[in-house]
Every structure is written in structure tokens, then in C-alpha cells.
Motif scaffolding. Structure first.
Motif, PDB file in Angstrom:
ATOM      1  N   THR A 170      24.386 -63.589   6.291  1.00 44.76           N
ATOM      2  CA  THR A 170      25.840 -63.711   6.403  1.00 44.76           C
ATOM      3  C   THR A 170      26.372 -62.909   7.589  1.00 44.76           C
ATOM      4  O   THR A 170      27.265 -63.365   8.315  1.00 44.76           O
ATOM      5  CB  THR A 170      26.528 -63.233   5.110  1.00 44.76           C
ATOM      6  N   ILE A 171      25.843 -61.714   7.796  1.00 41.56           N
ATOM      7  CA  ILE A 171      26.233 -60.909   8.955  1.00 41.56           C
ATOM      8  C   ILE A 171      25.885 -61.654  10.242  1.00 41.56           C
ATOM      9  O   ILE A 171      26.660 -61.682  11.201  1.00 41.56           O
ATOM     10  CB  ILE A 171      25.545 -59.534   8.929  1.00 41.56           C
ATOM     11  N   GLY A 172      24.713 -62.302  10.256  1.00 40.00           N
ATOM     12  CA  GLY A 172      24.313 -63.093  11.419  1.00 40.00           C
ATOM     13  C   GLY A 172      25.276 -64.235  11.688  1.00 40.00           C
ATOM     14  O   GLY A 172      25.650 -64.498  12.847  1.00 40.00           O
TER      15      GLY A 172
ATOM     16  N   ALA B 158      30.443 -46.813  -3.600  1.00 39.15           N
ATOM     17  CA  ALA B 158      31.074 -48.029  -4.095  1.00 39.15           C
ATOM     18  C   ALA B 158      31.483 -48.939  -2.949  1.00 39.15           C
ATOM     19  O   ALA B 158      32.057 -48.487  -1.962  1.00 39.15           O
ATOM     20  CB  ALA B 158      32.301 -47.672  -4.921  1.00 39.15           C
ATOM     21  N   HIS B 159      31.175 -50.229  -3.071  1.00 39.02           N
ATOM     22  CA  HIS B 159      31.516 -51.259  -2.100  1.00 39.02           C
ATOM     23  C   HIS B 159      30.826 -51.040  -0.754  1.00 39.02           C
ATOM     24  O   HIS B 159      31.246 -51.611   0.243  1.00 39.02           O
ATOM     25  CB  HIS B 159      33.041 -51.353  -1.892  1.00 39.02           C
ATOM     26  N   GLU B 160      29.802 -50.247  -0.735  1.00 37.99           N
ATOM     27  CA  GLU B 160      29.056 -49.972   0.501  1.00 37.99           C
ATOM     28  C   GLU B 160      27.558 -50.007   0.192  1.00 37.99           C
ATOM     29  O   GLU B 160      26.834 -49.037   0.401  1.00 37.99           O
ATOM     30  CB  GLU B 160      29.442 -48.609   1.079  1.00 37.99           C
ATOM     31  N   VAL B 161      27.115 -51.147  -0.318  1.00 37.10           N
ATOM     32  CA  VAL B 161      25.738 -51.249  -0.792  1.00 37.10           C
ATOM     33  C   VAL B 161      24.730 -51.143   0.346  1.00 37.10           C
ATOM     34  O   VAL B 161      23.736 -50.427   0.259  1.00 37.10           O
ATOM     35  CB  VAL B 161      25.524 -52.575  -1.544  1.00 37.10           C
TER      36      VAL B 161
ATOM     37  N   PHE C 143      31.650 -51.779   4.123  1.00 33.83           N
ATOM     38  CA  PHE C 143      32.593 -51.847   5.220  1.00 33.83           C
ATOM     39  C   PHE C 143      33.606 -50.741   4.994  1.00 33.83           C
ATOM     40  O   PHE C 143      33.709 -50.222   3.885  1.00 33.83           O
ATOM     41  CB  PHE C 143      33.289 -53.209   5.239  1.00 33.83           C
ATOM     42  N   PRO C 144      34.419 -50.353   6.010  1.00 33.97           N
ATOM     43  CA  PRO C 144      35.398 -49.270   5.819  1.00 33.97           C
ATOM     44  C   PRO C 144      36.556 -49.703   4.913  1.00 33.97           C
ATOM     45  O   PRO C 144      36.796 -50.899   4.709  1.00 33.97           O
ATOM     46  CB  PRO C 144      35.893 -48.993   7.240  1.00 33.97           C
ATOM     47  N   ASP C 145      37.298 -48.740   4.397  1.00 36.90           N
ATOM     48  CA  ASP C 145      38.392 -49.032   3.467  1.00 36.90           C
ATOM     49  C   ASP C 145      39.466 -49.930   4.075  1.00 36.90           C
ATOM     50  O   ASP C 145      40.007 -50.805   3.398  1.00 36.90           O
ATOM     51  CB  ASP C 145      39.035 -47.723   2.976  1.00 36.90           C
ATOM     52  N   TRP C 146      39.795 -49.723   5.357  1.00 36.98           N
ATOM     53  CA  TRP C 146      40.853 -50.523   5.980  1.00 36.98           C
ATOM     54  C   TRP C 146      40.488 -52.000   6.003  1.00 36.98           C
ATOM     55  O   TRP C 146      41.352 -52.880   5.954  1.00 36.98           O
ATOM     56  CB  TRP C 146      41.159 -50.019   7.393  1.00 36.98           C
ATOM     57  N   PHE C 147      39.179 -52.275   6.082  1.00 38.70           N
ATOM     58  CA  PHE C 147      38.717 -53.657   6.104  1.00 38.70           C
ATOM     59  C   PHE C 147      39.015 -54.341   4.773  1.00 38.70           C
ATOM     60  O   PHE C 147      39.511 -55.468   4.733  1.00 38.70           O
ATOM     61  CB  PHE C 147      37.212 -53.683   6.394  1.00 38.70           C
ATOM     62  N   TRP C 148      38.730 -53.638   3.661  1.00 34.99           N
ATOM     63  CA  TRP C 148      38.979 -54.208   2.339  1.00 34.99           C
ATOM     64  C   TRP C 148      40.471 -54.370   2.076  1.00 34.99           C
ATOM     65  O   TRP C 148      40.896 -55.356   1.462  1.00 34.99           O
ATOM     66  CB  TRP C 148      38.351 -53.323   1.264  1.00 34.99           C
TER      67      TRP C 148
ATOM     68  N   TRP D  34      34.339 -65.284   3.306  1.00 30.66           N
ATOM     69  CA  TRP D  34      35.454 -64.581   2.658  1.00 30.66           C
ATOM     70  C   TRP D  34      35.175 -64.335   1.180  1.00 30.66           C
ATOM     71  O   TRP D  34      35.315 -63.206   0.686  1.00 30.66           O
ATOM     72  CB  TRP D  34      36.729 -65.407   2.833  1.00 30.66           C
ATOM     73  N   SER D  35      34.758 -65.368   0.458  1.00 31.75           N
ATOM     74  CA  SER D  35      34.496 -65.215  -0.982  1.00 31.75           C
ATOM     75  C   SER D  35      33.292 -64.316  -1.226  1.00 31.75           C
ATOM     76  O   SER D  35      33.261 -63.548  -2.196  1.00 31.75           O
ATOM     77  CB  SER D  35      34.278 -66.586  -1.632  1.00 31.75           C
ATOM     78  N   GLY D  36      32.306 -64.372  -0.326  1.00 32.86           N
ATOM     79  CA  GLY D  36      31.151 -63.487  -0.454  1.00 32.86           C
ATOM     80  C   GLY D  36      31.531 -62.034  -0.305  1.00 32.86           C
ATOM     81  O   GLY D  36      30.985 -61.147  -0.984  1.00 32.86           O
ATOM     82  N   LEU D  37      32.494 -61.749   0.567  1.00 38.23           N
ATOM     83  CA  LEU D  37      32.972 -60.373   0.739  1.00 38.23           C
ATOM     84  C   LEU D  37      33.687 -59.872  -0.510  1.00 38.23           C
ATOM     85  O   LEU D  37      33.575 -58.697  -0.869  1.00 38.23           O
ATOM     86  CB  LEU D  37      33.902 -60.292   1.952  1.00 38.23           C
ATOM     87  N   LEU D  38      34.428 -60.768  -1.179  1.00 37.82           N
ATOM     88  CA  LEU D  38      35.082 -60.374  -2.432  1.00 37.82           C
ATOM     89  C   LEU D  38      34.041 -60.011  -3.488  1.00 37.82           C
ATOM     90  O   LEU D  38      34.238 -59.072  -4.278  1.00 37.82           O
ATOM     91  CB  LEU D  38      35.972 -61.511  -2.951  1.00 37.82           C
TER      92      LEU D  38
END
Length: 280
Positions: free
Chosen positions: A213-215, A66-69, A83-88, A49-53
Motif C-alpha cells: 500500500t505504501i508503494g 497506538a496507531h503506529e504499528v 503516521f503522525p497525529d496531524w495526519f490522522w 483511505w479505508s485501509g488507513l482507517l
């Protein structure tokens, strides 16, 4: 039924029930394994969770994607980006970089200590022997997957873990080590420059850390689904350390001896371990 009755069954009943069915309370998971498993569960959740932030606040190249590295694709063709906008929006992630960094840098130390303790326990206790893949594990893993997909019937013989579990759980241990190493390379790229260099540089270390992390996330989802499919008995064993097993071919004389001692049987050695059996 009293202990005397269990300890001394009549000869007539022994002859009439040569294959009595029993439910054996069998020891499966040591206390240390269970504790570290349940400690790791919330730690890994907070780390992801914190890594996603932190990931949301990134943008490479600047002001583009942006936010899609990172993405999945070939050459200039892109299948999708993370990730898609709805996810964020669901995570309430925008503009929470400091929150992500704070939690990530706090929990990573506990995650590291728990992971190292787990590896040490596996080595010293000998548990690694029933966790590490065997020569037939990859063949058995394919059969297990085919059974799970309902393309084949009948699981291969297994002990505490089947071939697929041996491979997966060993991979998770190695992935945990990889996450710690790549994390150090990102956290202290100057002080740990030799690690960062070995990993291919700072940007490559970040890329490797992300895919690990994805794994973990994929494993997390599959693991929970498999536990739910396996049923309450499997979950119970990771909470209490014991599971119920049906024993249908136990000779009556042996049933009487085990009942007299009133002890469950160890899954690995077949020896009583302390507890009680229940006859059905």
C-alpha cells in the motif's frame, strides 16, 4: 481550407515546402486501457483511505505505539513510525474502524475484478509486449531518471513507453496482484490458510499488505506529478485515446495523400486510424 485543396496541393507549393510541419492526431491508448485506468483511480483511492482507517484502530503490542504499528529503522533504533497525529486528524480517522472495514470489503471486489480484467486484456490483446520491460529498459530507465533530475540531457529512444515507464507499470501490475493475494490471506486466514502460510503467516501477510500500500501511495504521487510535468497533451491521450504529435519531415506528396484520406496515424503501425490531420 477545403478537402480538395488539401488533396491536391500545387506543384509550386510542394517544391517550396519540402519539410512542411504537421500536427498529427495519433492514436495512443485503446479504449479498454483508458476505461480500466479511470475506474481504478477512485477504487485505489478508496482502498487506501479505508485501509488507513483500519490501520488507525490497530496497536501492537497492546496499548503501546497506538496507531503506529509499522516503522522504519534498524534493530531497536527507529527513524520514524507511520503516521503522525496531524495526519490522522486530517483524515478524521479516529474511531472509524467499522467505516474502514465496510468500504474496504466492498471496494476490494470491484478492484479485484478490474485488475483481473486488465491482466486478461493485456494478455489477449498483446499490449503486454509494449508494457513489459525489454533488455535495455533498466539502462534506459537510469537515463530517464537522470534527465528528470536535470543531471543529463537527451532521452533515449522509446516507443509508446520509455524504459522507466515499462518497469514501473509492470511493477504496478505485479503489486496489484500482490495486494489481492495478501488481502485474501488477511481477509480469510482460516479458509485460505495455505496462502497465509506461504506468505509467512498472518502477521507477515499484514506487513506485506501494508508495504504494498505504501508503494501504491508513492507511485500515485509520483505519477500525478509526472503527468502534470508532461503537460496537457499527455493527459488528453488518456482521456480521448489520441495525442497531437509534430511531424516535420513528412514529404509533401505523403502529406497530400494523408490529408486526402483525412485520417490520423496509429502510433505503433504508422497506418491511418480514422480522424483528421491538422497542418501548421
Amino acid at each position: 481550407m477545403s478537402e480538395d485543396q488539401l488533396a491536391a496541393p500545387s506543384a509550386a507549393s510542394s517544391e517550396a515546402a519540402p519539410a512542411a510541419v504537421t500536427l498529427a492526431l495519433v492514436k495512443k491508448h485503446p479504449r479498454a486501457i483508458r476505461w480500466m485506468h479511470w475506474i481504478n483511480f477512485p477504487l485505489l483511492t478508496i482502498m487506501i483511505w479505508s485501509g488507513l482507517l483500519i490501520y488507525w484502530a490497530d496497536s501492537v503490542p497492546p496499548y503501546q505505539h497506538a496507531h503506529e504499528v509499522y516503522r522504519v529503522g534498524i534493530g531497536s533504533w527507529t527513524l520514524f513510525r507511520f503516521f503522525p497525529d496531524w495526519f490522522w486528524k486530517m483524515l478524521d480517522a479516529p474511531y472509524r474502524l467499522t467505516t474502514g472495514l465496510g468500504w474496504h470489503f466492498l471496494v476490494m471486489w470491484i478492484f479485484a475484478v478490474n485488475g483481473i480484467a486488465y491482466a486478461i486484456y493485456l494478455a489477449l490483446s498483446g499490449e503486454w509486449r509494449i508494457l513489459w520491460p525489454e533488455k535495455n529498459s533498466f539502462r534506459d530507465a537510469i537515463q530517464v531518471v537522470l534527465v528528470d533530475l536535470h543531471l543529463r540531457k537527451g532521452l533515449p529512444q522509446q516507443g509508446k513507453y520509455n524504459g522507466a515507464q515499462r518497469i514501473t507499470y509492470t511493477a504496478i501490475v505485479l503489486m496489484g496482484a500482490g495486494s489481492l493475494i495478501t488481502g485474501v490471506a488477511i481477509y480469510k486466514p482460516a479458509q485460505a490458510h495455505w496462502i497465509t502460510t506461504l506468505l509467512g503467516g498472518y502477521e507477515m501477510a499484514r506487513w506485506e499488505h501494508f508495504w504494498l500500500t505504501i508503494g501504491f501511495s508513492i507511485f500515485f504521487v509520483v505519477h500525478v506529478v509526472q503527468v502534470m510535468a508532461a503537460g496537457w497533451n499527455n493527459f488528453r491521450s488518456m482521456v480521448s485515446g489520441y495525442e497531437l504529435q509534430r511531424r516535420e519531415a513528412l514529404p509533401p506528396a505523403e502529406i497530400a495523400a494523408v490529408h486526402a484520406g483525412g485520417q490520423p496515424i496509429d502510433a505503433e503501425s504508422g497506418e491511418p486510424t480514422g480522424g483528421a490531420l491538422e497542418s501548421a
